[in-house]
Scaffold this active site. Structure first.
Site, PDB file in Angstrom:
ATOM      1  N   ASN A   1      53.610  35.028 -20.738  1.00  0.00           N
ATOM      2  CA  ASN A   1      54.022  35.624 -20.145  1.00  0.00           C
ATOM      3  C   ASN A   1      54.747  36.406 -21.403  1.00  0.00           C
ATOM      4  O   ASN A   1      54.888  37.633 -20.315  1.00  0.00           O
ATOM      5  CB  ASN A   1      55.028  35.089 -19.369  1.00  0.00           C
ATOM      6  CG  ASN A   1      55.974  34.207 -19.422  1.00  0.00           C
ATOM      7  OD1 ASN A   1      55.891  33.983 -20.937  1.00  0.00           O
ATOM      8  ND2 ASN A   1      57.142  33.403 -19.011  1.00  0.00           N
TER       9      ASN A   1
ATOM     10  N   LYS B   1      49.885  28.406 -32.457  1.00  0.00           N
ATOM     11  CA  LYS B   1      49.198  27.975 -31.304  1.00  0.00           C
ATOM     12  C   LYS B   1      49.470  29.151 -30.196  1.00  0.00           C
ATOM     13  O   LYS B   1      50.177  29.013 -29.019  1.00  0.00           O
ATOM     14  CB  LYS B   1      48.441  27.141 -30.591  1.00  0.00           C
ATOM     15  CG  LYS B   1      47.396  26.794 -30.002  1.00  0.00           C
ATOM     16  CD  LYS B   1      46.983  25.878 -29.169  1.00  0.00           C
ATOM     17  CE  LYS B   1      48.370  25.734 -27.790  1.00  0.00           C
ATOM     18  NZ  LYS B   1      47.761  27.007 -27.184  1.00  0.00           N
ATOM     19  N   PRO B   2      48.787  30.816 -29.534  1.00  0.00           N
ATOM     20  CA  PRO B   2      49.236  31.083 -28.514  1.00  0.00           C
ATOM     21  C   PRO B   2      48.303  31.189 -27.321  1.00  0.00           C
ATOM     22  O   PRO B   2      47.807  30.082 -27.512  1.00  0.00           O
ATOM     23  CB  PRO B   2      48.856  32.525 -28.764  1.00  0.00           C
ATOM     24  CG  PRO B   2      47.450  32.424 -29.783  1.00  0.00           C
ATOM     25  CD  PRO B   2      47.517  31.137 -30.959  1.00  0.00           C
ATOM     26  N   ALA B   3      49.165  31.340 -25.867  1.00  0.00           N
ATOM     27  CA  ALA B   3      48.534  30.308 -24.854  1.00  0.00           C
ATOM     28  C   ALA B   3      46.844  31.551 -24.515  1.00  0.00           C
ATOM     29  O   ALA B   3      46.521  32.241 -25.055  1.00  0.00           O
ATOM     30  CB  ALA B   3      49.079  31.128 -23.647  1.00  0.00           C
TER      31      ALA B   3
ATOM     32  N   GLY C   1      57.267  27.006 -23.265  1.00  0.00           N
ATOM     33  CA  GLY C   1      56.199  26.257 -21.526  1.00  0.00           C
ATOM     34  C   GLY C   1      57.020  25.698 -21.076  1.00  0.00           C
ATOM     35  O   GLY C   1      58.106  25.977 -20.559  1.00  0.00           O
TER      36      GLY C   1
ATOM     37  N   GLU D   1      61.461  25.260 -25.315  1.00  0.00           N
ATOM     38  CA  GLU D   1      62.541  26.164 -24.443  1.00  0.00           C
ATOM     39  C   GLU D   1      61.214  26.473 -23.022  1.00  0.00           C
ATOM     40  O   GLU D   1      60.491  26.729 -23.347  1.00  0.00           O
ATOM     41  CB  GLU D   1      62.064  28.099 -24.587  1.00  0.00           C
ATOM     42  CG  GLU D   1      62.669  27.661 -25.969  1.00  0.00           C
ATOM     43  CD  GLU D   1      64.833  28.333 -25.349  1.00  0.00           C
ATOM     44  OE1 GLU D   1      65.092  28.414 -24.292  1.00  0.00           O
ATOM     45  OE2 GLU D   1      65.106  28.176 -26.779  1.00  0.00           O
ATOM     46  N   LEU D   2      61.890  26.045 -21.573  1.00  0.00           N
ATOM     47  CA  LEU D   2      61.202  25.082 -20.563  1.00  0.00           C
ATOM     48  C   LEU D   2      61.542  26.277 -19.212  1.00  0.00           C
ATOM     49  O   LEU D   2      62.086  27.119 -19.515  1.00  0.00           O
ATOM     50  CB  LEU D   2      61.582  23.779 -20.998  1.00  0.00           C
ATOM     51  CG  LEU D   2      61.277  23.059 -22.048  1.00  0.00           C
ATOM     52  CD1 LEU D   2      61.317  21.642 -21.262  1.00  0.00           C
ATOM     53  CD2 LEU D   2      59.766  22.759 -22.734  1.00  0.00           C
TER      54      LEU D   2
ATOM     55  N   CYS E   1      61.239  33.168 -17.413  1.00  0.00           N
ATOM     56  CA  CYS E   1      61.757  32.152 -17.066  1.00  0.00           C
ATOM     57  C   CYS E   1      63.209  32.722 -16.375  1.00  0.00           C
ATOM     58  O   CYS E   1      63.632  31.422 -15.827  1.00  0.00           O
ATOM     59  CB  CYS E   1      61.759  30.943 -18.726  1.00  0.00           C
ATOM     60  SG  CYS E   1      61.883  32.906 -19.874  1.00  0.00           S
TER      61      CYS E   1
ATOM     62  N   GLU F   1      59.789  26.168  -9.392  1.00  0.00           N
ATOM     63  CA  GLU F   1      59.143  27.732  -9.921  1.00  0.00           C
ATOM     64  C   GLU F   1      58.399  27.967  -9.534  1.00  0.00           C
ATOM     65  O   GLU F   1      57.334  28.156  -9.388  1.00  0.00           O
ATOM     66  CB  GLU F   1      59.084  27.747 -11.442  1.00  0.00           C
ATOM     67  CG  GLU F   1      59.744  27.875 -12.401  1.00  0.00           C
ATOM     68  CD  GLU F   1      59.986  27.923 -13.881  1.00  0.00           C
ATOM     69  OE1 GLU F   1      58.429  27.074 -14.109  1.00  0.00           O
ATOM     70  OE2 GLU F   1      59.902  29.018 -15.163  1.00  0.00           O
TER      71      GLU F   1
END
Ligand code: NAD
Length: 485
Positions: A159, A182-184, A236, A258-259, A292, A387
């Site tokens: 995001n 490692k990116p999404a 994530g 960071e969730l 987020c 969410e």
């Protein structure tokens, strides 16, 4: 079947290999990156597995021996990286808009904000120092040294494809760590472009490596198994964060998580309604609500609930939905079909339980969803707990300050909250009572361009902080040395 993408001009020089040990490596295995705008294929990207992960760890360990030695050199290279990112911002913004659907104008803002972190840590790199520790003995002198942790494995979400990387890589590299990122799967192209700019900035081989993978669990295993990887930095979902926290325990790695979030907005009766609407449009609809810290539920005092709902719905209905590459677009598509299905299910659930549309509600073509405001949302409604990650705002009315705080705190999450009031005493009382790591008072963008501020959550929203000196400390360990003189 693999689709063969037509190369778009902004993607022509974006690498699609794996960036390992300072080299671009092509792999026989690739996966497709598509655009949420119309689902068409953009690129085939090297699909890394455990072998590439092991190669990257070895290169990162070699690089660490030298990289950790010279703070000033690190600051110089980070600064050149930031300059190159500025130069390539127009291209990077279009790449981001294409791969994850963020409106290009917003993407520019993200790149500026992310680069703010890099520049902040350029300065911080030059200032890493130790302390003098007093001794009760006249013949002893105590000193501390702040030393880098070592090899860092960073995992980022789709995001914020640039700033989530900047917030980890910049403090880690400034501290003297080496980073494997490692990116999404949905947004690896921005990350690969960042890696190429790191190479052009003179980043030594193995200091920053970027590897994309379609099977993140098997790709990630070597990092968790290897005691020489000393830190996991993850942004994530809470579910995946919890899994990685448990895996990191075996080799006692330092962890930053960071969730997810579920931000409440409280609008008190004394609020400036026009301001509350304007700021809430930002906190709710930025990135089509896929943020987020996005406001996920609105608690509005009963005396102004109708007035707020009308004004907010009117402002939301004016947002321009469309192609993310159009500079006038304010709401792009949702990132994937799964995301779209979740938003639709949340809205259907709210309406089934008695909520009424103030505006929106329609599924537009493809992955687009209309900005939606719902009033009269009932307790027990899914979107008041989970969410939503979409452009949907549920409004619930309250009658006392205590009730508003209780409703706002009734969540497993504790990332961001928003409060609108003109009463200073109430602002103090309420911010002290809210169990959240970031609070905006009359401010819908409390962390916009704030690299110096701490970013992170309470409760199930995470562990640790990014930004400011807090963000740097996450990558340093303290060594105490006592000298007998
Ligand atoms: P996600 O958890 O599905 O994926 C995040 C990253 O984890 C991706 O790179 C993915 O490939 C990787 N991953 C997934 N399973 C893994 C596994 N088993 N092992 C190793 N890596 C794995 O989240 P997402 O859908 O990409 O992002 C949205 C979520 O991120 C939301 O919950 C949002 O709130 C959260 N988020 C939090 C912040 C914050 O700063 N707190 C910022 C942005 C997004």
């Amino acid at each position: 079947m693999t689709q063969t993408p037509t190369v778009r001009p902004e993607l022509a020089d974006v690498p699609t290999g794996a960036f390992i040990a300072g080299q671009w490596r092509a792999l026989p295995r690739t996966f497709t990156v598509d655009t949420p705008h119309d689902g068409s294929a953009l690129a085939q990207v090297a699909d890394c597995g455990p072998q590439e992960a092991v190669d990257a760890i070895e290169a990162a360990l070699v690089a660490f021996d030298t990289w950790k030695l010279d703070n000033f050199k690190r600051a110089e290279i980070l600064s050149r990286w930031a300059d190159l990112i500025d130069e390539h911002a127009p291209q990077m913004a279009r790449v981001m808009a294409l791969e994850m659907g963020k409106p290009v104008t917003e993407a520019h803002g993200e790149i500026g904000g992310g680069n703010g972190y890099i520049r902040f840590y350029v300065d911080a790199a030059r200032q890493i120092a130790g302390e003098r520790v007093p001794s009760r003995f006249a013949h002893k002198r105590g000193l501390t040294r702040s030393e880098p942790l070592g090899v860092v494995y960073a995992v980022t979400p789709w995001n914020f494809p640039m700033s989530m990387i900047a917030r980890k890589a910049a403090p880690a590299l400034a501290a003297g760590c080496t980073v494997i990122l490692k990116p999404a799967e949905q947004s690896p192209l921005t990350a690969l472009l960042l890696a190429e700019l790191w190479r052009q900035a003179g980043g030594p081989a193995g200091t920053l490596q970027v590897l994309a993978a379609s099977d993140p669990a098997s790709f990630s295993k070597p990092f968790f198994d290897d005691i020489r990887v000393r830190k996991i930095a993850f942004t994530g979902s809470t579910d995946v964060g919890r899994l990685l926290y448990a895996q990191a325990a075996t080799t006692l790695k330092r962890v930053s998580l960071e969730l997810g979030g579920h931000a409440p907005t409280i609008v008190f009766a004394d609020a400036d309604i026009e301001l509350a609407v304007r700021e809430s449009i930002v906190s709710k609809f930025r990135n089509a609500g896929q943020t987020c810290i996005s406001s996920n539920r609105f608690y509005v005092h009963e005396s102004i609930a109708e007035q707020f709902a009308d004004a907010f719905a009117l402002a939301a209905s004016k947002l321009k939905v469309g192609d993310p590459l159009d500079p006038a677009t304010e709401i792009g598509p949702l990132v994937d079909d799964q995301g779209h299905a979740k938003v639709s299910a949340h809205v259907a659930d709210a309406v089934e339980r008695g909520a009424a549309f103030q505006t929106g509600g329609q599924t537009l073509t493809g992955r687009y969803f209309a900005p939606t405001v719902l009033s009269g949302v009932q307790p027990g409604t899914l979107m008041l707990r989970e969410e939503t990650f979409g452009p949907v705002a549920p409004i619930v009315s309250f009658s006392s300050d205590e009730e508003a705080v209780r409703l706002a705190n009734d969540s497993e999450y504790g990332l961001a909250a928003y409060v609108f009031t003109r009463d200073l005493s109430r602002a103090f009382r309420v911010t002290e009572a809210l169990e959240y790591g970031i609070i905006g008072v009359n401010d819908g963008g409390p962390v916009g361009a704030a690299a110096q501020a701490p970013f992170g959550g309470f409760k199930n929203s995470g562990v640790g902080r990014e930004g400011g000196h807090w963000g740097l400390d996450e990558y340093l360990q303290v060594k105490y040395v006592s000298f007998g003189v």
